[in-house]
Design an enzyme around this catalytic site. Structure first.
Site, PDB file in Angstrom:
ATOM      1  N   ASP A 102       0.863  -1.054   0.127  1.00 43.38           N
ATOM      2  CA  ASP A 102       0.004   0.006   0.239  1.00 43.38           C
ATOM      3  C   ASP A 102       0.873   1.210   0.045  1.00 43.38           C
ATOM      4  OD1 ASP A 102      -2.391   1.714   0.488  1.00 43.38           O
ATOM      5  OD2 ASP A 102      -3.189  -0.284   1.457  1.00 43.38           O
ATOM      6  N   HIS A 141     -11.137  -2.838   3.450  1.00 41.90           N
ATOM      7  CA  HIS A 141     -11.217  -2.512   4.669  1.00 41.90           C
ATOM      8  C   HIS A 141     -12.113  -1.056   5.092  1.00 41.90           C
ATOM      9  CE1 HIS A 141      -8.366  -0.125   2.586  1.00 41.90           C
ATOM     10  NE2 HIS A 141      -8.020   0.845   3.813  1.00 41.90           N
ATOM     11  N   ASP A 142     -12.458  -0.268   4.015  1.00 42.09           N
ATOM     12  CA  ASP A 142     -13.214   0.795   4.233  1.00 42.09           C
ATOM     13  C   ASP A 142     -14.800   0.402   4.019  1.00 42.09           C
ATOM     14  OD1 ASP A 142     -11.001   2.225   4.434  1.00 42.09           O
ATOM     15  OD2 ASP A 142     -10.795   2.672   2.431  1.00 42.09           O
ATOM     16  N   ASP A 176      -3.076   4.655  -2.442  1.00 39.75           N
ATOM     17  CA  ASP A 176      -4.273   5.372  -1.616  1.00 39.75           C
ATOM     18  C   ASP A 176      -4.445   6.881  -2.139  1.00 39.75           C
ATOM     19  OD1 ASP A 176      -5.444   4.800   1.082  1.00 39.75           O
ATOM     20  OD2 ASP A 176      -4.569   6.943   1.577  1.00 39.75           O
ATOM     21  N   GLU A 200      -6.369   4.093  -6.036  1.00 39.32           N
ATOM     22  CA  GLU A 200      -7.598   4.429  -5.288  1.00 39.32           C
ATOM     23  C   GLU A 200      -7.963   5.688  -5.589  1.00 39.32           C
ATOM     24  OE1 GLU A 200      -9.572   4.246  -0.922  1.00 39.32           O
ATOM     25  OE2 GLU A 200      -7.780   5.310  -1.585  1.00 39.32           O
TER      26      GLU A 200
END
Ligand code: TEU
Length: 568
Positions: A106, A328-329, A207, A255
């Site tokens: 990430d 995870h969000d 991210d 993302e």
């Protein structure tokens, strides 16, 4: 790994790859402190490898004060002691590669932690060269330079008394935004990325990467959005040139909250040398109300089908889709789009585990049969459900806690705020992987875990699912992944949606232009009643290739049944 002959391939390797996301805090705790870690991942690597996935995406494990569970990085080049050491990381990477998988890190470079030495230097004085590595503005009439709000509550600007300036943070105040207009800052980021690739990692999930280019005018007057400014393409092309060019078989996925399908085609056009694929947010925003994501709208199947179909069409000629229903969000897919969600939308009291096996396998079938690269979020391969927390003390996520405090402060009844969190909180997907039904934490840890096990436990466990024979969610995922690896139609076939307005049938076809393989049709019943298939579909269905229920009958679907057929 990939089943087709590499010699006859012209498409990039990741067009038949499947990615598995590990959220390290919640995967497995090797050292007994209640928090998942690298040692835990290493112990359970075969659980991931046996699924047949090609790539692991590891959410952040870098040094971090953990203000946002590691999405606030204070040292990009080291591992946080909470998760292990750099030597353990190297050992994990060897084990991942030995099993024929790749590892993607990430990359969180829209912002760093406020504890990062870069930010510490930046706030020492306005004349420090690193000052410009972050985004500073003088007060305007004693106030913030504009009215931007941070994603997790409060203004996006925080006051720094030392410099007498405000700094920008689109997330928490502990996550100051980096200034991508500064060439030295960009060089430092590229050097760090090259360091990880030289170490052997195979790419990056980036991210909020569409947030890195800010419009200077908007920074002063708040007039425009802060995402998707034209410079984003320059930054990504430069990153490609200085980090990715000349390296083999990497995966890059950006993302991008708010990205449109037209933008995505540009970002992922191979000729432009920017990114392999992006995570778009359209389909996970459909059930958000007009004010915030905590304002819950019942989910509507025709809308969801149409949204994903638009992305299939939009990236059919140029570019490539990533495919996901959870991470995870996001809340757990089985709870959000499965039988429990459909019951709730109809105003019925829903058993959170009703049709759980069917819902989880149906959603996986639909997702994996779209054209793109599927991402499996840890726990979805055993059909995990939302946490079911009832008290604010059970929540850990900074976004959930801040929103709750604000909403209750503005007068929302506590019960209503808790109900909203139960549907939408990011913690729904962050409960520990329940490896078995043993106390105290289902084999996740030998001590009390950092967050509760959630309502699915101890019914839903890896051990129980893998022992469930033809009702194993895990086994179903294995079959889907195997199908992608062996079928060119699944990998590359053109997508066409059938019956777009049907309220409970999700049906579509995949067809290769050269007709070298039979076309495929997916038919899925997103309702808890049986469904007669329309004649126009039934008459063209051939052999059943895969399904989630035993003994299929061609003309009808049982509740939450999903099948893949050859199609005339
Ligand atoms: O998320 C970015 C993002 O915009 C949202 O998905 C966000 O998590 C939230 O749901 C908004 O309501 C990324 C990471 O995935 C997330 O975990 C981080 O908290 C965030 O960036 C900041 O780094």
């Amino acid at each position: 790994m990939s089943g087709s002959d590499p010699a006859d391939r012209t498409e990039p390797w990741w067009t038949d790859a499947v990615v598995y996301q590990v959220y390290p805090r919640s995967f497995a705790d090797g050292n007994g402190d209640g928090v998942g870690d690298l040692a835990g991942i290493r112990q359970h690597l075969d659980h991931i490898a046996d699924l047949g996935v090609d790539v692991i995406w590891l959410s952040p494990v870098y040094r971090s004060p953990q203000a946002d569970n590691g999405y606030d990085i204070s040292d990009y080049e080291d591992i946080d002691p909470l998760f292990g050491t750099i030597d353990e990381f190297d050992a994990l990477l060897v084990e991942v590669h030995r099993r024929g998988m790749k590892l993607v890190m990430d990359l969180v470079v829209n912002h760093s932690s406020d504890r990062h030495p870069w930010f510490q230097a930046a706030k020492r004085s306005r004349s420090c060269p690193k000052h410009d590595w972050y985004i500073w503005r003088d007060p305007v009439d004693g106030h913030e330079p504009n009215e931007w709000r941070a994603a997790f509550g409060g203004p996006a600007w925080s006051w720094d008394p030392g410099t007498g300036q405000y700094y920008l943070h689109m997330f928490t105040p502990q996550q100051p935004d980096l200034n991508w207009d500064d060439p030295d800052m960009r060089s430092a980021v590229y050097a760090m990325m090259n360091g990880w690739l030289d170490r052997g990692v195979d790419g990056f999930r980036m991210d909020v990467i569409n947030h890195i280019a800010k419009d200077p005018a908007a920074l002063s007057d708040g007039s425009a959005a802060y995402v998707m400014q034209p410079r984003i393409h320059d930054h990504l092309r430069e990153m490609h040139e200085r980090v990715f060019a000349g390296r083999d078989a990497l995966l890059t996925v950006g993302e991008m909250p708010g990205v449109t399908v037209e933008d995505a085609a540009r970002f992922t056009d191979p000729a432009r040398h920017e990114l392999d694929m992006v995570f778009q947010f359209e389909h996970v925003g459909l059930d958000h109300g007009p004010s915030t994501k905590f304002d819950n709208r019942p989910f509507d199947l025709p809308e969801l089908k149409a949204s994903l179909a638009r992305w299939q069409d939009g990236l059919a000629e140029v570019g490539w889709n990533s495919l996901y229903l959870g991470n995870h969000d996001q809340p757990r897919a089985a709870s959000r789009f499965g039988a429990a969600a459909v019951a709730a939308a109809a105003g019925l009291d829903a058993d959170p585990l009703a049709f759980r096996y069917e819902s989880a396998t149906l959603l996986a079938t639909v997702l994996h049969l779209h054209r793109g690269t599927p991402y499996v979020y840890q726990g979805d391969e055993i059909g995990m459900v939302n946490a079911g927390f009832r008290s604010i003390d059970e929540y850990r996520d900074v976004e959930s806690l801040n929103w709750f405090r604000g909403a209750v402060g503005r007068g929302m009844p506590i019960a209503a705020a808790l109900e909203a969190l139960a549907v939408r909180s990011r913690d729904n997907a962050r409960t520990p992987i329940p490896w078995d039904d043993s106390e105290p934490a289902g084999g996740f840890s030998r001590t009390t875990p950092w967050i509760g096990m959630g309502q699915g436990w101890p019914t839903v466990t890896v051990a129980a699912d893998r022992a469930a024979g033809d009702r194993s969610v895990y086994e179903h995922h294995r079959r889907l992944i195997d199908l992608r690896h062996t079928s060119r139609t699944v990998r590359l076939g053109a997508f066409a949606l059938l019956e777009p307005d049907h309220p409970s049938l999700w049906a579509f076809t995949r067809r290769l232009a050269d007709a070298s393989e039979p076309a495929l049709a997916v038919v899925a019943n997103l309702s808890s009643s049986p469904l007669e298939l329309p004649r126009s579909i039934v008459t063209r269905l051939g052999a059943c290739v895969l399904g989630n229920l035993a003994d299929p009958e061609t003309g009808a679907l049982r509740p939450w049944e999903a099948r893949v057929h050859e199609f005339a």
